[in-house]
Design an enzyme around this catalytic site. Structure first.
Site, mmCIF file in Angstrom:
data_model
loop_
_atom_site.group_PDB
_atom_site.id
_atom_site.type_symbol
_atom_site.label_atom_id
_atom_site.label_comp_id
_atom_site.label_asym_id
_atom_site.label_seq_id
_atom_site.Cartn_x
_atom_site.Cartn_y
_atom_site.Cartn_z
ATOM 1 N N THR A 1 0.817 -1.217 0.000
ATOM 2 C CA THR A 1 0.000 0.000 0.000
ATOM 3 C C THR A 1 0.849 1.266 0.000
ATOM 4 O O THR A 1 1.961 1.304 0.519
ATOM 5 C CB THR A 1 -0.934 0.023 1.220
ATOM 6 O OG1 THR A 1 -0.159 -0.184 2.406
ATOM 7 C CG2 THR A 1 -1.983 -1.052 1.120
ATOM 8 N N GLY B 1 3.716 -2.666 8.037
ATOM 9 C CA GLY B 1 4.002 -3.264 9.342
ATOM 10 C C GLY B 1 5.421 -3.805 9.408
ATOM 11 O O GLY B 1 5.851 -4.564 8.538
ATOM 12 N N GLU C 1 -6.475 -5.473 3.347
ATOM 13 C CA GLU C 1 -6.661 -6.533 2.351
ATOM 14 C C GLU C 1 -7.889 -6.273 1.486
ATOM 15 O O GLU C 1 -8.597 -7.187 1.086
ATOM 16 C CB GLU C 1 -6.734 -7.917 3.016
ATOM 17 C CG GLU C 1 -5.449 -8.296 3.728
ATOM 18 C CD GLU C 1 -5.034 -9.732 3.509
ATOM 19 O OE1 GLU C 1 -5.554 -10.387 2.583
ATOM 20 O OE2 GLU C 1 -4.179 -10.198 4.270
#
Length: 672
Positions: A123, A162, A415
């Site tokens: 992303t 992350g 997602e």
């Protein structure tokens, strides 16, 4: 009952084993997490990694997946952080690398985190769900046999990554591949972020932390990444599907649909997680409702249990049925996913079953999109309704509802944003409708579209499982037909395919919603009908009827609109839901117990297995909030407030003698 809920006795016994192990592991202490700071949560997250690395390298994939399912219920933050390294980074390698490439990275320590700690750089600041629109570039330099990874502007900054800010050494970077000036779409490139010895950033890599989030603060270092002409070897491009030779020759996959398979695993796990997280919240709410007494009824000396009020049964029992229905759907979806993965791994372009497998893949891909969306929405709604059902105590952090809600909310976004995924599912249903009217035999999930007689079907008023299934097939058929006909009409009016799809988006959304609810009901119905007839399976049939009829009641407008039920029959549906709620209430506690969630995993005094709600709640509050020996701000703030003196304020009018002066001026005017 619990064995049925978990799919097998082996799965249940493993879960019991895992719960015992993490309850005794110091890093998995949960009772104090409501009072830890963000930095303390992140540090504890990293403490858990060592034990998980041991299990991932010593357990079978099936066993480890079951372990992580449980950890996902107990500690969603750690589940996410660990999932970035093992689910996403390793998943990207498994789905996109050639066998030799995968072996190369495993040899360099991907599994044991001894050499490579991965993150998933998909992303971007200005792009999320639209993966095809990502703007990071990977330009092939034939002279050096390298790709140049570059962030062309601020919006292309990798965001929400992350593990990036302070942990990851490598990233699976999604970037637009450019060879000889031609774009070939988004591909994946393993890119080193840090020196594995010194941990300093590699040349051209800029990284930062994006800071505090709504929930999941234990997720280690969500970060941003910018690449400034970072060079990676050509061999670091994952080439299972698309290959680039030393001479810059690009070989595209003969079947682009094969790349769908990589998305199914995450969506499948999120359906299961939706069920598990809802069951956690419901365990607390139902147990609390059995302990809490409020208001007396008639001549009873004791106040009435909340769970005995029909309206409270209405609040919780349908949600119990829904969580169970989604749980069985998740079990069956996992089997479908495993079969699909095996078929894709062994399939060759010359396979005689090629088209059937691809049709099933596309149908499963679209169905999983709808399931991910509507199951995660249902779970988030369940958590908040459970919180409200516990009154004021549900608002306490120690009830665990606030953390559950904040931690789960992101599931509706990552997602794939749920609305976008719903529209993807709706697009597929419009396509399935087009295939059906051409006489093509459809995949099982949408096979009811081959039966045009279902469009005008009527209820036989039995309201049994078969009648409920026909009802869902009927309304789903009709709303899909409406969306498809809107689409065709828009095409005929001169709109492009994309414009027409956008204009009928609301109808596609409705089609996806009703199809998905009916799909969940069908899988639940099939599961219970395959069971040996006994007391447990009879109760699960009751639960299945409750789920199917409650959802009909929730969506009754469509059933009336398309004539499957008339108004009188809808009243009967409501009466049946009332009766079924009371019936499920009679076994509510053992039914909840069959979810097999320990007190440690629940981590809420309101949901204690032994019913010690008030004692446990008081003890936790008291332990977590000891009064300090000295008040922290009494002298600075409270004491001056209490001891302040009210000063006499001077009256300026009196000091000036203004009133007398004005009177004299008035008298002078009168004298004139």
């Amino acid at each position: 009952m619990s064995i049925k809920m978990h799919g097998s006795e082996k799965a249940l016994l493993l879960k019991e084993k895992f719960m015992a192990e993490i309850a005794r592991h110091p890093a998995f202490k949960l009772s104090d997490i409501h009072d830890l700071s963000k930095d303390e949560l992140r540090e504890r997250t990293m403490e858990k990694f060592a034990s998980m690395v041991y299990f991932v390298t010593n357990e079978s994939l099936e066993t480890f997946q079951l372990r992580m399912q449980l950890i996902g219920i107990a500690d969603p933050s750690f589940w996410t952080r660990f999932g970035v390294a093992y689910g996403l980074f390793l998943g990207a390698l498994r789905s996109g690398a050639t066998p030799n490439q995968l072996s190369y990275w495993i040899d360099r320590g991907v599994l044991g985190l001894n050499g490579v700690i991965g993150c998933f750089a998909m992303t971007e600041l200005a792009h999320g769900s639209n993966v095809a629109g990502l703007e990071t570039t990977a330009t092939f330099d034939r002279g050096s046999d390298e790709f140049i990874i570059h962030t062309p502007h601020l919006g292309a900054t990798k965001w929400w990554i992350g593990g990036a800010a302070s942990t990851a050494t490598h990233a699976a970077v999604f970037a637009q591949m450019i060879v000889d000036g031609k774009k070939y779409g988004v591909k994946t490139f393993v890119t080193q972020l840090r020196d594995t010895k010194t941990f300093t950033l590699m040349p051209g890599v800029t990284i930062g932390d994006i800071g505090k989030k709504m929930g999941r603060d234990g997720i280690e270092d969500n970060g941003y990444i910018q690449f400034t002409y970072v060079r990676v070897p050509r061999a670091h491009m994952l080439m299972k599907h698309t290959q680039v030779s030393r001479d810059g020759v690009v070989s595209e996959p003969p079947l682009a649909q094969l790349t769908y398979g990589a998305l199914l695993g995450g969506r499948t796990s999120m359906v299961t997680d939706s069920s598990n997280s809802a069951k956690k919240a419901l365990t607390v709410a139902v147990r609390y409702a059995a302990v809490r007494r409020q208001f007396s009824s008639g001549k009873n000396e004791l106040e009435t249990q909340l769970l005995d009020y029909p309206i409270h049964q209405r609040r919780l029992m349908p949600l119990v049925a829904q969580a169970i229905a989604i749980g069985f759907t998740g079990l069956r979806l996992q089997t479908m996913y495993e079969d699909m993965t095996q078929a894709l791994d062994t399939m060759e372009p010359s396979d005689p079953n090629l088209h059937d497998i691809l049709d099933k893949l596309k149908e499963t891909h679209a169905t999983s999109a709808g399931l991910k969306a509507f199951c995660t929405w249902a779970c988030l709604d369940t958590i908040d309704k459970c919180r409200q059902s516990c009154g004021g105590h549900g608002y306490s952090a120690y009830s665990n509802f606030p953390l559950m809600y904040a931690d789960f909310a992101v599931q509706c976004t990552w997602e794939g944003d749920n609305t976008i995924l719903s529209l993807q599912a709706g697009r597929s249903l419009v396509g399935a409708w087009g295939a059906a009217i051409k006489g093509k035999k459809l995949a099982p999930g949408v096979a009811y579209l081959n039966d045009s007689s279902i469009r005008t079907a009527k209820s036989n008023s039995s309201l049994d499982l078969s009648d409920i299934q026909r009802a869902w097939n009927c309304v789903a058929f009709n709303v899909i037909k409406k969306a498809a006909e809107e689409y065709v009409a828009l095409l005929k009016s001169g709109k492009t395919k994309d414009e027409a799809m956008e204009r009928c988006s609301q109808s596609r959304f409705i089609a996806a919603k009703l199809h998905t609810i009916g799909y969940i009901f069908r899988l639940f119905k099939e599961a219970v009908e395959e069971m040996e007839v006994n007391e447990e399976s009879k109760m699960l049939r009751t639960v299945a009827r409750l789920y199917g009829l409650w959802q009909i009641e929730e969506q009754q407008g469509y059933f009336l609109k398309y004539g499957y039920f008339d108004a009188t029959q809808i009243d009967k549906v409501q009466e049946n839901v009332d009766a079924l709620c009371a019936e499920v209430r009679s076994v509510a506690i053992p039914l909840i117990d069959s979810f097999a969630l320990s007190d440690h995993i629940i981590n809420s005094p309101l949901g204690k297995w032994d019913g010690s709600v008030y004692e446990s709640y008081f003890a936790q509050v008291q332990a977590a909030n000891p009064l300090p020996k000295e008040h922290p701000y009494f002298n600075r703030l409270i004491k001056p407030l209490l001891e302040r003196q009210n000063e006499d304020m001077e009256d300026p009018e009196s000091a000036m003698g203004l009133d007398d002066e004005l009177k004299e001026m008035e008298d002078d005017r009168k004298g004139e």
